[in-house]
Design a protein around this motif. Sequence first.
Motif, PDB file in Angstrom:
ATOM      1  N   THR A   1      11.319 -28.747  -6.245  1.00 52.33           N
ATOM      2  CA  THR A   1      11.208 -29.088  -4.827  1.00 52.33           C
ATOM      3  C   THR A   1      10.717 -27.845  -4.098  1.00 52.33           C
ATOM      4  O   THR A   1      11.367 -26.801  -4.119  1.00 52.33           O
ATOM      5  CB  THR A   1      12.568 -29.556  -4.267  1.00 52.33           C
ATOM      6  N   ILE A   2       9.542 -27.964  -3.498  1.00 56.76           N
ATOM      7  CA  ILE A   2       8.891 -26.833  -2.831  1.00 56.76           C
ATOM      8  C   ILE A   2       9.576 -26.554  -1.493  1.00 56.76           C
ATOM      9  O   ILE A   2       9.915 -27.469  -0.749  1.00 56.76           O
ATOM     10  CB  ILE A   2       7.396 -27.146  -2.603  1.00 56.76           C
ATOM     11  N   HIS A   3       9.759 -25.276  -1.193  1.00 55.98           N
ATOM     12  CA  HIS A   3      10.330 -24.853   0.091  1.00 55.98           C
ATOM     13  C   HIS A   3       9.468 -25.368   1.250  1.00 55.98           C
ATOM     14  O   HIS A   3       8.252 -25.431   1.137  1.00 55.98           O
ATOM     15  CB  HIS A   3      10.352 -23.327   0.179  1.00 55.98           C
ATOM     16  N   GLY A   4      10.097 -25.653   2.353  1.00 60.67           N
ATOM     17  CA  GLY A   4       9.373 -26.106   3.542  1.00 60.67           C
ATOM     18  C   GLY A   4       8.691 -24.945   4.251  1.00 60.67           C
ATOM     19  O   GLY A   4       9.327 -23.948   4.583  1.00 60.67           O
ATOM     20  N   SER A   5       7.393 -25.072   4.482  1.00 62.01           N
ATOM     21  CA  SER A   5       6.637 -23.997   5.157  1.00 62.01           C
ATOM     22  C   SER A   5       7.132 -23.739   6.569  1.00 62.01           C
ATOM     23  O   SER A   5       7.127 -22.608   7.038  1.00 62.01           O
ATOM     24  CB  SER A   5       5.151 -24.353   5.221  1.00 62.01           C
TER      25      SER A   5
ATOM     26  N   HIS B   1      10.295 -21.309   6.716  1.00 58.84           N
ATOM     27  CA  HIS B   1      10.251 -20.009   6.042  1.00 58.84           C
ATOM     28  C   HIS B   1       9.305 -19.089   6.800  1.00 58.84           C
ATOM     29  O   HIS B   1       8.159 -19.464   7.078  1.00 58.84           O
ATOM     30  CB  HIS B   1       9.830 -20.173   4.579  1.00 58.84           C
ATOM     31  N   GLU B   2       9.776 -17.913   7.111  1.00 61.17           N
ATOM     32  CA  GLU B   2       9.057 -16.979   7.980  1.00 61.17           C
ATOM     33  C   GLU B   2       7.632 -16.699   7.520  1.00 61.17           C
ATOM     34  O   GLU B   2       6.714 -16.600   8.327  1.00 61.17           O
ATOM     35  CB  GLU B   2       9.850 -15.674   8.060  1.00 61.17           C
ATOM     36  N   HIS B   3       7.429 -16.573   6.222  1.00 60.27           N
ATOM     37  CA  HIS B   3       6.113 -16.203   5.694  1.00 60.27           C
ATOM     38  C   HIS B   3       5.374 -17.391   5.091  1.00 60.27           C
ATOM     39  O   HIS B   3       4.449 -17.215   4.305  1.00 60.27           O
ATOM     40  CB  HIS B   3       6.263 -15.090   4.655  1.00 60.27           C
ATOM     41  N   GLY B   4       5.799 -18.598   5.426  1.00 59.66           N
ATOM     42  CA  GLY B   4       5.185 -19.784   4.845  1.00 59.66           C
ATOM     43  C   GLY B   4       5.692 -20.013   3.437  1.00 59.66           C
ATOM     44  O   GLY B   4       6.492 -19.234   2.901  1.00 59.66           O
ATOM     45  N   SER B   5       5.237 -21.073   2.842  1.00 57.24           N
ATOM     46  CA  SER B   5       5.685 -21.424   1.500  1.00 57.24           C
ATOM     47  C   SER B   5       4.638 -22.340   0.884  1.00 57.24           C
ATOM     48  O   SER B   5       4.557 -23.518   1.218  1.00 57.24           O
ATOM     49  CB  SER B   5       7.043 -22.128   1.576  1.00 57.24           C
TER      50      SER B   5
ATOM     51  N   ILE C   1       3.670 -25.019 -17.499  1.00 52.40           N
ATOM     52  CA  ILE C   1       3.148 -25.234 -16.153  1.00 52.40           C
ATOM     53  C   ILE C   1       3.564 -24.009 -15.360  1.00 52.40           C
ATOM     54  O   ILE C   1       4.717 -23.570 -15.434  1.00 52.40           O
ATOM     55  CB  ILE C   1       3.728 -26.509 -15.510  1.00 52.40           C
ATOM     56  N   THR C   2       2.636 -23.436 -14.627  1.00 48.22           N
ATOM     57  CA  THR C   2       2.975 -22.273 -13.817  1.00 48.22           C
ATOM     58  C   THR C   2       2.784 -22.605 -12.343  1.00 48.22           C
ATOM     59  O   THR C   2       1.929 -23.407 -11.964  1.00 48.22           O
ATOM     60  CB  THR C   2       2.102 -21.049 -14.163  1.00 48.22           C
ATOM     61  N   LEU C   3       3.610 -22.003 -11.535  1.00 42.55           N
ATOM     62  CA  LEU C   3       3.463 -22.060 -10.088  1.00 42.55           C
ATOM     63  C   LEU C   3       3.282 -20.631  -9.619  1.00 42.55           C
ATOM     64  O   LEU C   3       4.149 -19.781  -9.846  1.00 42.55           O
ATOM     65  CB  LEU C   3       4.709 -22.670  -9.432  1.00 42.55           C
ATOM     66  N   HIS C   4       2.145 -20.358  -9.011  1.00 45.05           N
ATOM     67  CA  HIS C   4       1.913 -19.048  -8.396  1.00 45.05           C
ATOM     68  C   HIS C   4       2.256 -19.207  -6.921  1.00 45.05           C
ATOM     69  O   HIS C   4       1.491 -19.770  -6.142  1.00 45.05           O
ATOM     70  CB  HIS C   4       0.465 -18.595  -8.585  1.00 45.05           C
ATOM     71  N   GLY C   5       3.455 -18.761  -6.563  1.00 43.27           N
ATOM     72  CA  GLY C   5       3.939 -18.924  -5.203  1.00 43.27           C
ATOM     73  C   GLY C   5       3.376 -17.881  -4.259  1.00 43.27           C
ATOM     74  O   GLY C   5       3.111 -16.740  -4.647  1.00 43.27           O
ATOM     75  N   GLU C   6       3.201 -18.280  -3.024  1.00 44.30           N
ATOM     76  CA  GLU C   6       2.751 -17.397  -1.944  1.00 44.30           C
ATOM     77  C   GLU C   6       3.752 -17.510  -0.804  1.00 44.30           C
ATOM     78  O   GLU C   6       4.498 -18.476  -0.700  1.00 44.30           O
ATOM     79  CB  GLU C   6       1.357 -17.794  -1.459  1.00 44.30           C
ATOM     80  N   GLY C   7       3.754 -16.529   0.077  1.00 47.42           N
ATOM     81  CA  GLY C   7       4.712 -16.527   1.174  1.00 47.42           C
ATOM     82  C   GLY C   7       6.120 -16.402   0.609  1.00 47.42           C
ATOM     83  O   GLY C   7       6.382 -15.553  -0.239  1.00 47.42           O
ATOM     84  N   ASP C   8       7.005 -17.262   1.048  1.00 47.19           N
ATOM     85  CA  ASP C   8       8.397 -17.227   0.583  1.00 47.19           C
ATOM     86  C   ASP C   8       8.646 -18.082  -0.654  1.00 47.19           C
ATOM     87  O   ASP C   8       9.788 -18.185  -1.109  1.00 47.19           O
ATOM     88  CB  ASP C   8       9.338 -17.688   1.709  1.00 47.19           C
ATOM     89  N   LEU C   9       7.619 -18.692  -1.199  1.00 47.24           N
ATOM     90  CA  LEU C   9       7.787 -19.536  -2.383  1.00 47.24           C
ATOM     91  C   LEU C   9       7.722 -18.674  -3.644  1.00 47.24           C
ATOM     92  O   LEU C   9       6.705 -18.028  -3.903  1.00 47.24           O
ATOM     93  CB  LEU C   9       6.703 -20.608  -2.436  1.00 47.24           C
ATOM     94  N   PRO C  10       8.790 -18.644  -4.432  1.00 45.71           N
ATOM     95  CA  PRO C  10       8.759 -17.837  -5.657  1.00 45.71           C
ATOM     96  C   PRO C  10       7.855 -18.457  -6.718  1.00 45.71           C
ATOM     97  O   PRO C  10       7.725 -19.676  -6.813  1.00 45.71           O
ATOM     98  CB  PRO C  10      10.224 -17.832  -6.121  1.00 45.71           C
TER      99      PRO C  10
ATOM    100  N   TYR D   1      13.017 -31.311   1.114  1.00 43.84           N
ATOM    101  CA  TYR D   1      14.235 -30.504   1.196  1.00 43.84           C
ATOM    102  C   TYR D   1      13.806 -29.054   1.415  1.00 43.84           C
ATOM    103  O   TYR D   1      13.416 -28.358   0.487  1.00 43.84           O
ATOM    104  CB  TYR D   1      15.054 -30.659  -0.083  1.00 43.84           C
ATOM    105  N   HIS D   2      13.832 -28.586   2.653  1.00 38.26           N
ATOM    106  CA  HIS D   2      13.220 -27.316   3.039  1.00 38.26           C
ATOM    107  C   HIS D   2      13.736 -26.086   2.295  1.00 38.26           C
ATOM    108  O   HIS D   2      12.960 -25.162   2.058  1.00 38.26           O
ATOM    109  CB  HIS D   2      13.316 -27.127   4.550  1.00 38.26           C
ATOM    110  N   PRO D   3      14.999 -26.004   1.883  1.00 33.40           N
ATOM    111  CA  PRO D   3      15.421 -24.828   1.106  1.00 33.40           C
ATOM    112  C   PRO D   3      14.812 -24.782  -0.299  1.00 33.40           C
ATOM    113  O   PRO D   3      14.846 -23.759  -0.958  1.00 33.40           O
ATOM    114  CB  PRO D   3      16.941 -24.979   1.013  1.00 33.40           C
ATOM    115  N   GLY D   4      14.268 -25.897  -0.766  1.00 33.59           N
ATOM    116  CA  GLY D   4      13.697 -25.957  -2.110  1.00 33.59           C
ATOM    117  C   GLY D   4      14.783 -26.120  -3.158  1.00 33.59           C
ATOM    118  O   GLY D   4      15.971 -25.985  -2.890  1.00 33.59           O
ATOM    119  N   GLY D   5      14.363 -26.429  -4.368  1.00 34.53           N
ATOM    120  CA  GLY D   5      15.312 -26.594  -5.455  1.00 34.53           C
ATOM    121  C   GLY D   5      14.599 -26.745  -6.786  1.00 34.53           C
ATOM    122  O   GLY D   5      13.387 -26.957  -6.845  1.00 34.53           O
TER     123      GLY D   5
END
Length: 136
Positions: A97-101, A104-108, A119-128, A81-85
């Motif tokens: 649900t991880i955003h679709g790379s 998203h303009e800057h990847g995800s 649990i931590t997620l260190h997001g890069e690009g457009d992934l928070p 699901y590309h918008p993520g959730g």
Amino acid sequence: GIPPERQRFVPFNGAIGARQMEWLRGELEEATRNNERAIILTHIPLDPRAASLKTVIWDYPEATSMLGQYDCVSLVLAGHYHPGGYMVNGNGCHHLTIHGSLTHEHGSYGVVNVYGDRITLHGEGDLPSRNMALHR
């Protein structure tokens, strides 16, 4: 049009099926007996509250019902699901649900770390980035 509750039945989704559902149940029972935490990785989300009714597995009602029986599952990490959730179920299991790379303009993309209390997620690009407290 197709009613929302039937929109998941498209060729690009799919089902877990009875055989894999029993395998997963066995794994979760073993994790529970051993006082372990479990993380489920899946391409297609298991819960529409972390995606949409159009982009979940066909047998999500059975899967979410089964997951609700086990408090050992800390995270269900999905894509598709590309918008993520994101949502947390009644047992404290995080559904991310991880955003679709590709959409998203800057990847995800990101790095997941598992600690005793979170649990931590260190997001890069457009992934928070996200911190997810563990329930036990």
